[in-house]
Design a protein around this motif. Structure first.
Motif, PDB file in Angstrom:
ATOM      1  N   VAL A   1      38.479  34.864  44.440  1.00  0.00           N
ATOM      2  CA  VAL A   1      39.441  34.966  45.437  1.00  0.00           C
ATOM      3  C   VAL A   1      39.160  36.035  46.377  1.00  0.00           C
ATOM      4  CG1 VAL A   1      41.384  33.888  44.377  1.00  0.00           C
ATOM      5  CG2 VAL A   1      41.182  36.314  44.205  1.00  0.00           C
ATOM      6  N   GLY A   2      38.122  36.882  46.188  1.00  0.00           N
ATOM      7  CA  GLY A   2      37.509  37.861  46.997  1.00  0.00           C
ATOM      8  C   GLY A   2      38.094  39.422  46.707  1.00  0.00           C
ATOM      9  N   VAL A   3      39.169  39.317  45.405  1.00  0.00           N
ATOM     10  CA  VAL A   3      39.800  40.389  45.096  1.00  0.00           C
ATOM     11  C   VAL A   3      39.634  41.026  43.583  1.00  0.00           C
ATOM     12  CG1 VAL A   3      42.158  41.805  45.099  1.00  0.00           C
ATOM     13  CG2 VAL A   3      41.746  39.917  46.934  1.00  0.00           C
ATOM     14  N   ASP A   4      38.986  42.186  43.484  1.00  0.00           N
ATOM     15  CA  ASP A   4      38.655  42.396  41.965  1.00  0.00           C
ATOM     16  C   ASP A   4      39.768  42.512  41.257  1.00  0.00           C
ATOM     17  OD1 ASP A   4      35.976  42.602  42.531  1.00  0.00           O
ATOM     18  OD2 ASP A   4      36.092  44.776  43.048  1.00  0.00           O
ATOM     19  N   ARG A   5      39.812  42.366  40.030  1.00  0.00           N
ATOM     20  CA  ARG A   5      41.059  42.397  39.126  1.00  0.00           C
ATOM     21  C   ARG A   5      41.691  43.615  39.119  1.00  0.00           C
ATOM     22  NH1 ARG A   5      40.500  37.664  40.394  1.00  0.00           N
ATOM     23  NH2 ARG A   5      40.933  35.893  39.097  1.00  0.00           N
ATOM     24  N   ASP A   6      41.118  44.648  39.351  1.00  0.00           N
ATOM     25  CA  ASP A   6      41.508  46.116  39.300  1.00  0.00           C
ATOM     26  C   ASP A   6      42.340  46.379  40.398  1.00  0.00           C
ATOM     27  OD1 ASP A   6      39.486  46.489  41.187  1.00  0.00           O
ATOM     28  OD2 ASP A   6      38.531  48.005  39.793  1.00  0.00           O
ATOM     29  N   ARG A   7      42.432  45.260  41.369  1.00  0.00           N
ATOM     30  CA  ARG A   7      43.200  45.475  42.631  1.00  0.00           C
ATOM     31  C   ARG A   7      44.311  44.554  42.557  1.00  0.00           C
ATOM     32  NH1 ARG A   7      41.280  49.070  46.316  1.00  0.00           N
ATOM     33  NH2 ARG A   7      42.299  48.163  48.221  1.00  0.00           N
ATOM     34  N   PHE A   8      44.668  44.004  41.348  1.00  0.00           N
ATOM     35  CA  PHE A   8      45.852  43.140  41.220  1.00  0.00           C
ATOM     36  C   PHE A   8      47.082  44.166  40.734  1.00  0.00           C
ATOM     37  CE2 PHE A   8      44.642  38.468  40.550  1.00  0.00           C
ATOM     38  CZ  PHE A   8      43.434  38.750  41.809  1.00  0.00           C
ATOM     39  N   LEU A   9      47.866  44.130  41.406  1.00  0.00           N
ATOM     40  CA  LEU A   9      49.201  44.753  40.826  1.00  0.00           C
ATOM     41  C   LEU A   9      50.178  43.699  40.236  1.00  0.00           C
ATOM     42  CD1 LEU A   9      50.060  47.255  43.835  1.00  0.00           C
ATOM     43  CD2 LEU A   9      48.536  47.552  41.951  1.00  0.00           C
ATOM     44  N   VAL A  10      50.277  44.034  38.918  1.00  0.00           N
ATOM     45  CA  VAL A  10      51.072  42.597  38.224  1.00  0.00           C
ATOM     46  C   VAL A  10      52.467  43.385  37.814  1.00  0.00           C
ATOM     47  CG1 VAL A  10      50.960  41.364  36.140  1.00  0.00           C
ATOM     48  CG2 VAL A  10      48.773  41.887  37.281  1.00  0.00           C
ATOM     49  N   VAL A  11      53.325  42.892  38.375  1.00  0.00           N
ATOM     50  CA  VAL A  11      54.741  43.406  38.545  1.00  0.00           C
ATOM     51  C   VAL A  11      55.475  43.539  37.048  1.00  0.00           C
ATOM     52  CG1 VAL A  11      55.072  42.975  41.010  1.00  0.00           C
ATOM     53  CG2 VAL A  11      56.146  41.621  39.474  1.00  0.00           C
ATOM     54  N   ASP A  12      55.131  42.691  36.151  1.00  0.00           N
ATOM     55  CA  ASP A  12      55.740  42.549  34.905  1.00  0.00           C
ATOM     56  C   ASP A  12      54.962  43.173  33.938  1.00  0.00           C
ATOM     57  OD1 ASP A  12      54.170  40.371  35.215  1.00  0.00           O
ATOM     58  OD2 ASP A  12      55.657  38.902  34.409  1.00  0.00           O
ATOM     59  N   ALA A  13      53.970  43.889  34.312  1.00  0.00           N
ATOM     60  CA  ALA A  13      52.770  44.677  33.242  1.00  0.00           C
ATOM     61  C   ALA A  13      53.437  45.931  33.289  1.00  0.00           C
ATOM     62  CB  ALA A  13      51.448  44.179  33.767  1.00  0.00           C
TER      63      ALA A  13
ATOM     64  N   ILE B   1      46.234  42.110  45.684  1.00  0.00           N
ATOM     65  CA  ILE B   1      47.370  41.011  45.492  1.00  0.00           C
ATOM     66  C   ILE B   1      48.319  41.459  44.553  1.00  0.00           C
ATOM     67  CG2 ILE B   1      47.546  38.884  44.068  1.00  0.00           C
ATOM     68  CD1 ILE B   1      44.714  38.087  45.252  1.00  0.00           C
ATOM     69  N   VAL B   2      49.642  41.340  44.864  1.00  0.00           N
ATOM     70  CA  VAL B   2      50.824  41.670  44.121  1.00  0.00           C
ATOM     71  C   VAL B   2      51.222  40.375  43.425  1.00  0.00           C
ATOM     72  CG1 VAL B   2      53.141  42.519  44.061  1.00  0.00           C
ATOM     73  CG2 VAL B   2      51.450  43.606  45.903  1.00  0.00           C
ATOM     74  N   THR B   3      51.389  40.371  42.331  1.00  0.00           N
ATOM     75  CA  THR B   3      51.578  38.898  41.343  1.00  0.00           C
ATOM     76  C   THR B   3      52.334  39.302  40.265  1.00  0.00           C
ATOM     77  OG1 THR B   3      50.902  36.975  40.888  1.00  0.00           O
ATOM     78  CG2 THR B   3      49.383  38.672  40.374  1.00  0.00           C
ATOM     79  N   ASP B   4      52.547  38.362  39.481  1.00  0.00           N
ATOM     80  CA  ASP B   4      53.140  38.545  37.950  1.00  0.00           C
ATOM     81  C   ASP B   4      52.343  37.902  37.134  1.00  0.00           C
ATOM     82  OD1 ASP B   4      53.780  36.063  38.401  1.00  0.00           O
ATOM     83  OD2 ASP B   4      55.954  36.184  38.564  1.00  0.00           O
ATOM     84  N   ARG B   5      52.445  37.915  35.707  1.00  0.00           N
ATOM     85  CA  ARG B   5      51.606  37.343  34.877  1.00  0.00           C
ATOM     86  C   ARG B   5      51.233  36.212  35.283  1.00  0.00           C
ATOM     87  NH1 ARG B   5      54.448  40.866  30.006  1.00  0.00           N
ATOM     88  NH2 ARG B   5      53.082  42.451  29.794  1.00  0.00           N
ATOM     89  N   ALA B   6      52.424  35.201  35.342  1.00  0.00           N
ATOM     90  CA  ALA B   6      52.060  33.915  35.612  1.00  0.00           C
ATOM     91  C   ALA B   6      51.334  33.511  36.844  1.00  0.00           C
ATOM     92  CB  ALA B   6      53.668  33.076  35.966  1.00  0.00           C
ATOM     93  N   GLY B   7      51.430  34.392  37.986  1.00  0.00           N
ATOM     94  CA  GLY B   7      50.675  34.153  39.239  1.00  0.00           C
ATOM     95  C   GLY B   7      49.098  34.534  38.689  1.00  0.00           C
ATOM     96  N   ALA B   8      49.001  35.435  38.107  1.00  0.00           N
ATOM     97  CA  ALA B   8      47.583  36.178  37.604  1.00  0.00           C
ATOM     98  C   ALA B   8      46.729  35.104  36.851  1.00  0.00           C
ATOM     99  CB  ALA B   8      47.505  37.398  37.017  1.00  0.00           C
ATOM    100  N   ALA B   9      47.696  34.323  35.995  1.00  0.00           N
ATOM    101  CA  ALA B   9      47.246  33.253  35.437  1.00  0.00           C
ATOM    102  C   ALA B   9      46.648  32.066  36.255  1.00  0.00           C
ATOM    103  CB  ALA B   9      48.096  32.668  34.256  1.00  0.00           C
TER     104      ALA B   9
END
Length: 552
Positions: A118-130, A103-111
């Motif tokens: 959602v079936g996706v581990d948090r270490d597989r989130f790419l947070v574009v503004d982090a 999942i590609v998202t930003d901090r607002a989306g991650a919140a």
């Protein structure tokens, strides 16, 4: 020779120094867009695991969205556009259903996703503004642009979560080949050339922006101008800032823009034309007069398009003519082709029982790419070897097709079929109405009654609308078409693509926190604000007539 995949189209832009992407902050040439996409494609390939290669994107209309669309095309992945207006269980259900690997998202989306399974581990989130995202991207910069060897026209490119205006969302599949073909056909159909600057106020998770703007602009080498989200107040300043010549819309957005105060200099812009759906002929006329921009109404959906062709001399309100003989309007039960519509002087259909049916493509089953992991929805769309759109229409004697609403947009009142779409269009003529939705609600004795939901400006109230007087002056409103109930709001519920949630409002009926006015008598409409006692008394009528099961 036309390119067969989105990856081919993107790679063809390598070395192109024409502006490809603009924001208020900076610009990228097409060559830079390709390089940015290639770096992210390399990252995506590293993260790929067994199973469907789906990348969820939960972002506003920001450059990262464009770069990840390109990355997915090169890597052979499918982008799942996650709707940021969803919340809680609904959001969780949609994301889980699409089997995202990343999942590609930003901090607002991650919140928004925090606490959801959602079936996706948090270490597989790419947070574009982090910070880790920037360093990860830098490590993959300067990758030579190339597509994965297994990318073909059949490679899945998009999972488009349908807007949900009429029920639960479904994930419509769109392959690279279909999207590339749409890029070619729509750039020609909507006159998008390399000289155009295509302003994108509609969300990139929706087919409107992707199929009618992003893919055609990529095909033509035109410039894409991004704004994070639609804003009626920001529309004209953005158009002027970017020098935009083309944009896409939905009807409600046009209503918001027209509700802004006129300045007398609104036509001082470079806009020439726009494509969209559900703008009334009246709004299209007002928009052309005020902004000097022609609205091109079309017909299509996330699931299928290309059924109708534009005809320059088409009468007002017509969608065009069938693109092939297999496209027709049939009775849903008998499958017989409907008779041509007999129209009165106001354009109303005199023979709705014989003329109005469902738009189908008898050769379209093979073109329909289906919904992801949803056999029931696929079976609803493909029956008897035909593709059924779920949309109603009619054809005039000259062969022009007209949209008559969704499958549930006809209301049975006193034994007559009433067009919710016609009443909607009439209500939207009112200068005080920003948006309107019309639907049927149960009658306490038999059949249905017409209910309208209208959105009005903050400084307006229901009494100042003088709705009875306005309805009296509409010669094309039939005697059964005036709404019996009117819900009044300053912010009606909408989908993430700015369409009204009509199904939700229909289920609410008059049992909503918004004020509801009722006309209970005969003759000229007289509307009275419903109290809790009025609603309780109406419920009692249903119970007394044995119709409690029909209560909203």
């Amino acid at each position: 020779m036309p390119h067969e995949t989105i990856a081919d189209l993107l790679l063809a832009r390598s070395g192109d120094d024409h502006p490809g992407l603009l924001t208020r902050e900076r610009s990228w040439t097409w060559d830079e867009v390709v390089d940015e996409s290639a770096a992210r494609a390399a990252w995506a390939q590293e993260l790929r695991t067994d199973g469907p290669f789906h990348i969820g994107v939960l972002l506003d209309n920001v450059p990262e969205y464009i770069f990840w669309l390109g990355a997915a095309a090169l890597a052979g992945a499918a982008v799942v556009g996650i709707n940021p207006t969803r919340r809680g269980a609904e959001l969780e259900r949609e994301v889980r259903h699409t089997d995202c690997q990343v999942i590609v998202t930003d901090r607002a989306g991650a919140a928004l996703l925090d606490g959801l399974d959602v079936g996706v581990d948090r270490d597989r989130f790419l947070v574009v503004d982090a910070p880790p995202y920037a360093s990860g991207l830098a490590a993959r910069a300067r990758h030579h642009p190339a597509s994965a060897p297994d990318v073909t026209a059949a490679t899945r490119m998009l999972l488009l979560l349908t807007s949900g205006t009429t029920g639960t969302s479904k994930a419509a599949i769109c392959s690279q080949g279909r999207l590339a073909a749409l890029g070619a056909s729509n750039s020609a159909k909507y006159d998008i050339t390399r000289k155009d600057t295509c302003y994108c106020p509609m969300p990139l998770f929706h087919g409107n922006a992707l199929m009618a703007l992003w893919a055609p602009a990529l095909t033509a080498g035109a410039t894409i101008a991004l704004t994070p989200s639609f804003s009626a107040s920001g529309f004209l300043p953005d158009v002027r800032h970017f020098g935009a010549t083309y944009f896409t819309y939905v009807g409600k957005a046009i209503g918001y823009i027209l509700a802004r105060p006129e300045t007398g200099q609104d036509a001082d812009n470079r806009l020439t034309h726009a494509f969209g759906t559900e703008a009334s002929p009246e709004d299209a006329g007002l928009f052309l007069e005020r902004f000097g921009c022609r609205l091109v109404e079309g017909y299509g959906s996330s699931e299928g398009s290309g059924l109708l062709k534009r005809v320059a001399e088409a009468p007002p309100g017509a969608l065009g003519m069938p693109a092939r003989d297999a496209v027709r309007i049939v009775h849903p039960t008998t499958r017989q082709t409907c008779s041509p519509a007999e129209l009165d002087p106001y354009g109303r259909v005199r023979n709705p029982e014989e003329a109005i049916g469902e738009i189908v493509d008898t050769e379209g089953a093979a073109r329909f790419e289906g919904y992801y992991n949803n056999d029931a929805a696929n079976a609803e769309r493909v029956r008897h070897g035909w593709y059924w759109t779920g949309d109603l229409g009619y054809v005039d004697r000259a062969g022009y097709f007209y949209f008559a609403g969704r499958s549930g947009d006809w209301i049975r009142v006193d034994g007559e079929n009433i067009s919710a779409l016609l009443t909607e269009r009439i209500l939207r003529r009112h200068p005080g109405v920003v948006a309107a939705g019309v639907f049927g609600v149960p009658d306490p004795r038999s059949g249905d009654q017409v209910m309208a939901a209208v959105e009005i400006a903050d400084a307006t109230d229901f009494d100042t609308l003088d709705l009875p007087g306005f309805l009296d002056r509409q010669d094309d409103l039939g005697s059964k078409g005036a709404p019996r109930f009117v819900r009044v709001s300053h912010a009606l519920p909408t989908t993430g693509s700015n369409k009204l949630r009509k199904k939700e409002m229909q289920l609410d009926g008059w049992r909503t926190d918004d004020p509801v006015y009722r006309w209970a008598g005969r003759g000229r409409p007289v509307y009275t604000l419903m109290t809790d006692d009025d609603k309780a008394a109406l419920r009692g009528e249903f119970l007394a007539n044995g119709r409690a099961r029909f209560l909203p």
